[in-house]
Each structure stands twice: as structure tokens, then as C-alpha cells.
Write a protein that holds these residues in place. Structure first.
Motif: not given
Length: 368
Positions: A41-47, A24-34
Motif C-alpha cells: 500500500r505504499a504510494k510510491e516505491w523507488h525501485g 549494503i542494499e544492492l536493489t530495492t526491486r522485488c518480485p514478491l508482494k508480501c
């Protein structure tokens, strides 16, 4: 985190519930840039985050699930209601619950909160056994702070004489860090970690990632010597080691096991696995065995808008799972005749039934 398969971590005997694990995904936000993330390089990210009121709609279904992984394409520690979500899952006789984390932002207070919430397991994501290697791959992470967080967990557990949460390390193998795995095992032992899970880079989206993967799509084994050293080191240190194949093999059902597992996005979309519903526009890019493909996202319904039974039993979802059931049945048939050499040869000459279309270009279907 997103490529990780946490469904295999349960140490307990199967409880014979209908479902093994729900992610179960709680969030798509992340402080890292792995650098190995699909977000690179994703053009659009739904955070965004899952609303806690929507999360509560899932609770009645969880009695039929053995393990809940509060994890998706983001950092679960960022969700303001993470502790409440853990309490809701645990409930009365609820399933095991845990997640994998970068450790970003963990301190003594948040660690204490997680322990008090009785979370069952936590995995810590590493990409190196030195601060330079780890921090250069998992950009914005801090190797030393991650080590300190694990030590803090174990100190508090020891002071309270607690076994939970069970802590493990998840190590993504790349060409840049694979030779540090033996060193990682030594560090793990020193900080009180007794289980290390090595994983491959499954969802490849750019050329750097494709060049960094350590497995091959041919029969030739790669990094065989270092893997032998790793296995011997784990045995010497008495560390439980889980490692993937580095060359393809026949698997009737991929490790994500969509027959008993599923993934729920922050919006409530139900998909067979995390790799089929990333938070980017559809179709999304995937590089499979050095060839580029564009894949449509897969959802069989929204659990916030319709019942789970309606979703699980709809025709398209049933047909999707049937592909794997046929493969599993065929695989079992082949190997049940190991005593009949001639029949075994005939059966092996005919390939397993095709997996679902969206899964044909996933490295998981090669057992990697």
C-alpha cells in the motif's frame, strides 16, 4: 527481508574489527508482494539497483568490517552483478558476506554460481510451514520451490564436501502462522537446516500488519505456550534457535546496534539502520504500539560523494551514537551494582537516557 537483523548471525569469534556489520542494499526491486512489507500500500516505491561502479567505491572500507550483508528492501538475486559483488567483498582476506533471500528464481546454475563465489551464509525467508500459509502471506513466493532450492544447495555442498555457505531459515512470526513454527522445525531438520531465526514484524505500516504482530507493548507475555513448545522442539531436534522477546524489555542499545553497524542504500546514503531509510518518500508512516507516526528518513551523508570518515565523524552522526553510548553506560552502571541492593534500587528508579528522536517510536527499542 528488510526488517530482518542479520548482524547477529556470525558464528565466528569476534575479529575485533572496528565495525561488526554493514548492510549494503544492492536493489530495492522485488518480485514478491508480501503482505507484511512496508511496500504494501505504499504510494510510491523507488525501485532501482546500486551501480556496480558505485559498489566498488565501498571496497576499500570493508577491511574494517567483520560481516557484509548484501541486503536491503529488495531481492538481492535480482541484481545482475550479485556474484561480482560477492567476489569483490571477499577479495583477499575480506569480511564474511551473505544475504537473505526469498529464493525466487534460484535454480541449479545460480546455486552453483553462489557456491563457487564462496558466499559465507544465506538465509531463506519463510512465512509458513505449509505451502498455503507461506504463499498466501509472501505473495508470489513458492513454498515448494523454496524447499527444492535448499535441498539443491545441500546436495551440491555434500557432493563437494563443503561447509559453506551456511544456510539458515528466517521465519517472520504473525498470528496467521505462529502455530506452524513447531512444524517448521521438523521441516528444517528434514531438509538439512540446523539454524532457525524467528523474527517479529517490526516496521508496521497498516492496520492488518498491526493486528498480525504477535508481540505486545505491555508486560503481558503473548503466545507463551507455543513458544515453550517451540523451544522444546528445537532442543529435541538439535536445531539452533534464535527467537525474539514477545513483550517489552529494557535494552540500552537496540539489536541493530548503530554503535558498530550501519546501512547503505542503493544511492549511497548512510543510515544507522535499514528501518530509518526505506525507499519511499519522507516522511514515512510507522505504527508503533498501535499509534501512528510520520518519521523523516535519516541519512548522515552519501558515501559515493564523500569519505566514510567524514560521514562517521560528523556532528549529527556522533550525537546520534552518543545517545546510545550514554544509555549503554547507564545500563552497565545499574547492573554493575547488583551486589548493592539499595544503590541498585536508586539507580533503577531513574530511567535510561532517551534514545535518538527517530528511534523512540521503533519496536526495536522495546527489545522486540
Amino acid at each position: 527481508m528488510k526488517w530482518l537483523n542479520y548482524f547477529r548471525f556470525s558464528r565466528q569469534k569476534p575479529k575485533h574489527k572496528p565495525y561488526s556489520a554493514w548492510q549494503i542494499e544492492l536493489t530495492t526491486r522485488c518480485p514478491l508482494k508480501c503482505r507484511m512489507c512496508i511496500r504494501d500500500r505504499a504510494k510510491e516505491w523507488h525501485g532501482n539497483d546500486m551501480n556496480i561502479d558505485n559498489f566498488k567505491k565501498l571496497i576499500p572500507y570493508l577491511k574494517d568490517v567483520e560481516t557484509i550483508i548484501l541486503e536491503g528492501w529488495g531481492e538481492s538475486l535480482l541484481h545482475k552483478n550479485l556474484i561480482e559483488a560477492i567476489h569483490l567483498v571477499k577479495g583477499e582476506g575480506g569480511p564474511r558476506v551473505g544475504f537473505v533471500t526469498s529464493g525466487k528464481g534460484l535454480n541449479e546454475d545460480s546455486i552453483t554460481e553462489l557456491i563457487n563465489a564462496k558466499v559465507d551464509f544465506i538465509g531463506f525467508s519463510f512465512a509458513g510451514a505449509t505451502d498455503w500459509t507461506h504463499d498466501s502471506i509472501r505473495v508470489n513466493s513458492d513454498f515448494k520451490m523454496l524447499i527444492d532450492a535448499i535441498l539443491s544447495f545441500n546436495e551440491i555442498k555434500a557432493s563437494r564436501k563443503l561447509d559453506a555457505p551456511r544456510l539458515h531459515i528466517v521465519y517472520l512470526m504473525l498470528k496467521e502462522n505462529i502455530f506452524e513454527v513447531p512444524m517448521l522445525l521438523g521441516i528444517s531438520k528434514a531438509i538439512g537446516i540446523e539454524e532457525v531465526v524467528l523474527i517479529n514484524l517490526i516496521h508496521v505500516t497498516n492496520r492488518w500488519q498491526d493486528e498480525q504482530k504477535v508481540f505486545t507493548c505491555t508486560e503481558k507475555e503473548s503466545y507463551e505456550e507455543v513458544m515453550k513448545e517451540v523451544v522444546m522442539k528445537a532442543q529435541e531436534l538439535k536445531i539452533k534457535l534464535r527467537l525474539p522477546s514477545l513483550s517489552p524489555k529494557d535494552v540500552p542499545v537496540c539489536e541493530e546496534n548503530p554503535l558498530r553497524n550501519l546501512y547503505i542504500s542503493i544511492e549511497g546514503e548512510v543510515s544507522p539502520c535499514v528501518y530509518l531509510y526505506p525507499p519511499i518518500p519522507s516522511p514515512f508512516k510507522r505504527i508503533f504500539c498501535e499509534n501512528e507516526y510520520h518519521i523523516e528518513k535519516v541519512s548522515f551523508g552519501n558515501i559515493f560523494k564523500e569519505t566514510f570518515d567524514t560521514i562517521w565523524n560528523n556532528k549529527k552522526y556522533s550525537e546520534f551514537r552518543k545517545c546510545f553510548m550514554l544509555r549503554k553506560r547507564r545500563f552497565e552502571e545499574i547492573y554493575s551494582y547488583h551486589w548493592d541492593i539499595e544503590r541498585l534500587k536508586r539507580l533503577r528508579m531513574s530511567p535510561l537516557p532517551e534514545p535518538p528522536e527517530h528511534c523512540k517510536t521503533c519496536h526495536k527499542m522495546l527489545g522486540l
